[in-house]
Write a protein that holds these residues in place. Structure first.
Motif, mmCIF file in Angstrom:
data_model
loop_
_atom_site.group_PDB
_atom_site.id
_atom_site.type_symbol
_atom_site.label_atom_id
_atom_site.label_comp_id
_atom_site.label_asym_id
_atom_site.label_seq_id
_atom_site.Cartn_x
_atom_site.Cartn_y
_atom_site.Cartn_z
ATOM 1 N N MET A 164 6.458 -15.888 -35.285
ATOM 2 C CA MET A 164 7.394 -14.946 -34.653
ATOM 3 C C MET A 164 7.949 -13.983 -35.708
ATOM 4 S SD MET A 164 9.042 -13.872 -31.997
ATOM 5 C CE MET A 164 10.509 -12.965 -31.539
ATOM 6 N N ASN A 165 7.745 -12.702 -35.495
ATOM 7 C CA ASN A 165 8.278 -11.723 -36.432
ATOM 8 C C ASN A 165 9.797 -11.693 -36.376
ATOM 9 O OD1 ASN A 165 5.751 -10.871 -37.273
ATOM 10 N ND2 ASN A 165 5.594 -9.306 -35.690
ATOM 11 N N THR A 166 10.414 -11.429 -37.509
ATOM 12 C CA THR A 166 11.866 -11.327 -37.546
ATOM 13 C C THR A 166 12.304 -9.993 -36.956
ATOM 14 O OG1 THR A 166 11.957 -10.259 -39.707
ATOM 15 C CG2 THR A 166 11.876 -12.687 -39.671
ATOM 16 N N PHE A 167 13.591 -9.905 -36.614
ATOM 17 C CA PHE A 167 14.152 -8.661 -36.089
ATOM 18 C C PHE A 167 13.900 -7.522 -37.075
ATOM 19 C CE2 PHE A 167 17.288 -5.472 -35.212
ATOM 20 C CZ PHE A 167 17.425 -5.493 -33.835
ATOM 21 N N ASN A 168 14.118 -7.788 -38.351
ATOM 22 C CA ASN A 168 13.914 -6.782 -39.392
ATOM 23 C C ASN A 168 12.473 -6.273 -39.386
ATOM 24 O OD1 ASN A 168 14.604 -5.297 -41.846
ATOM 25 N ND2 ASN A 168 13.407 -6.834 -42.928
ATOM 26 N N GLU A 169 11.523 -7.197 -39.277
ATOM 27 C CA GLU A 169 10.098 -6.812 -39.266
ATOM 28 C C GLU A 169 9.762 -6.000 -38.022
ATOM 29 O OE1 GLU A 169 8.175 -10.616 -41.692
ATOM 30 O OE2 GLU A 169 8.493 -10.724 -39.539
ATOM 31 N N LEU A 170 10.299 -6.420 -36.886
ATOM 32 C CA LEU A 170 10.031 -5.719 -35.634
ATOM 33 C C LEU A 170 10.599 -4.296 -35.653
ATOM 34 C CD1 LEU A 170 10.779 -8.576 -33.067
ATOM 35 C CD2 LEU A 170 8.536 -7.559 -33.539
ATOM 36 N N PHE A 171 11.807 -4.147 -36.171
ATOM 37 C CA PHE A 171 12.425 -2.825 -36.240
ATOM 38 C C PHE A 171 11.602 -1.900 -37.131
ATOM 39 C CE2 PHE A 171 15.195 0.529 -37.608
ATOM 40 C CZ PHE A 171 16.083 0.742 -36.572
ATOM 41 N N ARG A 172 11.219 -2.385 -38.295
ATOM 42 C CA ARG A 172 10.432 -1.581 -39.224
ATOM 43 C C ARG A 172 9.101 -1.161 -38.608
ATOM 44 N NH1 ARG A 172 11.680 -2.233 -44.994
ATOM 45 N NH2 ARG A 172 13.733 -3.197 -45.187
ATOM 46 N N LYS A 173 8.455 -2.095 -37.925
ATOM 47 C CA LYS A 173 7.180 -1.771 -37.288
ATOM 48 C C LYS A 173 7.368 -0.728 -36.194
ATOM 49 C CE LYS A 173 3.299 -3.900 -34.824
ATOM 50 N NZ LYS A 173 2.745 -5.158 -34.265
#
Length: 258
Positions: A1-10
């Protein structure tokens, strides 16, 4: 599961290894504004959900939808929080220039506050086509971006202790009020934003519970879609197209990826 930080950046196109500092926040704000539309389709289509970190991540970062100020500035708040800032969310009231009065929905505008080197700034990605695209200091200093000029001045009133003024490129010859906000009463928990959402959904004077609105900043201006028209600012040229329902869905997909 991607973190919130990773999802936002993507979602907005920020490299996963890029360190977010105050000096590159304007780049974060510009990328966010040009990627995630300001829109009310969940309200119009009666499919709103409780405001939680998980629901916002699913809606905006995974399903690639947009949102209103209380959603967009909250995902920015969560991203800033995970990248070493100590933001707070505060509430304000927007000014209606057509009616020459403050919004009847009250303090339902939600915006971020951060502090850098002892100076407080608003950081707003939820104000439709009126975004500063840069942090704006509460000192009264004017900030200039590709979208216009912006400043925040101390102004004690029933609506709070500060006001944002703006002079948008292509649109404004003089300064006008954007909104007032209260810096002294930060939102304590994200769950408080469910009250804001409820007002926006149900209030008779809400601008967002009557017809669809989708807008986004672009490299050359902005684009705005309603159920009856599609408006584009390209450089200094305004074009407006009257549309039907079929064209609405075509534009929604082509220009906003919705």
């Amino acid at each position: 599961m991607n973190t919130f930080n990773e999802l936002f950046r993507k979602r907005v196109g920020i490299p996963q290894d890029e360190v977010i500092t105050f000096d590159n926040l304007d780049r974060v704000l510009e990328k966010t504004a040009k990627t995630i539309p300001f829109e009310n389709l969940c309200i119009i289509e009666n499919r709103t959900q409780e405001i939680t970190k998980e629901n916002l991540a699913r809606k905006i970062l995974q399903h690639n939808e947009g949102g209103l100020c209380y959603e967009l500035n909250t995902i920015l708040y969560l991203f800033l929080n995970e990248n070493g800032f100590n933001p707070s969310l505060v509430r304000g009231v927007t000014y209606n220039h057509m009616n020459h009065q403050w919004s009847g929905t009250g303090n339902t505008h939600v915006v971020n506050l951060i502090t850098y080197n002892g100076q407080a700034y608003i950081v707003d990605t939820g104000f439709g086509g009126n975004l500063p695209l840069k942090p704006v200091p509460l000192s009264g200093e004017t900030v200039v971006s590709s979208n216009g000029e912006f400043r925040v001045e101390r102004a004690e009133s029933e609506h709070g202790d500060y006001k944002l003024y703006m002079k948008l490129n292509r649109k404004d010859e003089d300064w006008k009020i954007g909104y007032a906000f209260n810096s002294k009463e930060p939102i304590q928990t994200i769950s408080e934003l469910n009250e804001v959402q409820k007002i926006i959904m149900e209030h008779p004077e809400s601008a967002f519970n009557k017809k669809p609105l989708v807008t986004k900043i672009t490299d050359k201006g902005n684009v705005t879609l309603t159920d009856t028209s599609f408006t584009q600012w390209v450089n200094s040229t305004l074009t407006k197209e009257n549309i039907d329902e079929i064209r609405f869905h075509e534009i929604k997909k082509e220009y906003f990826k919705l």
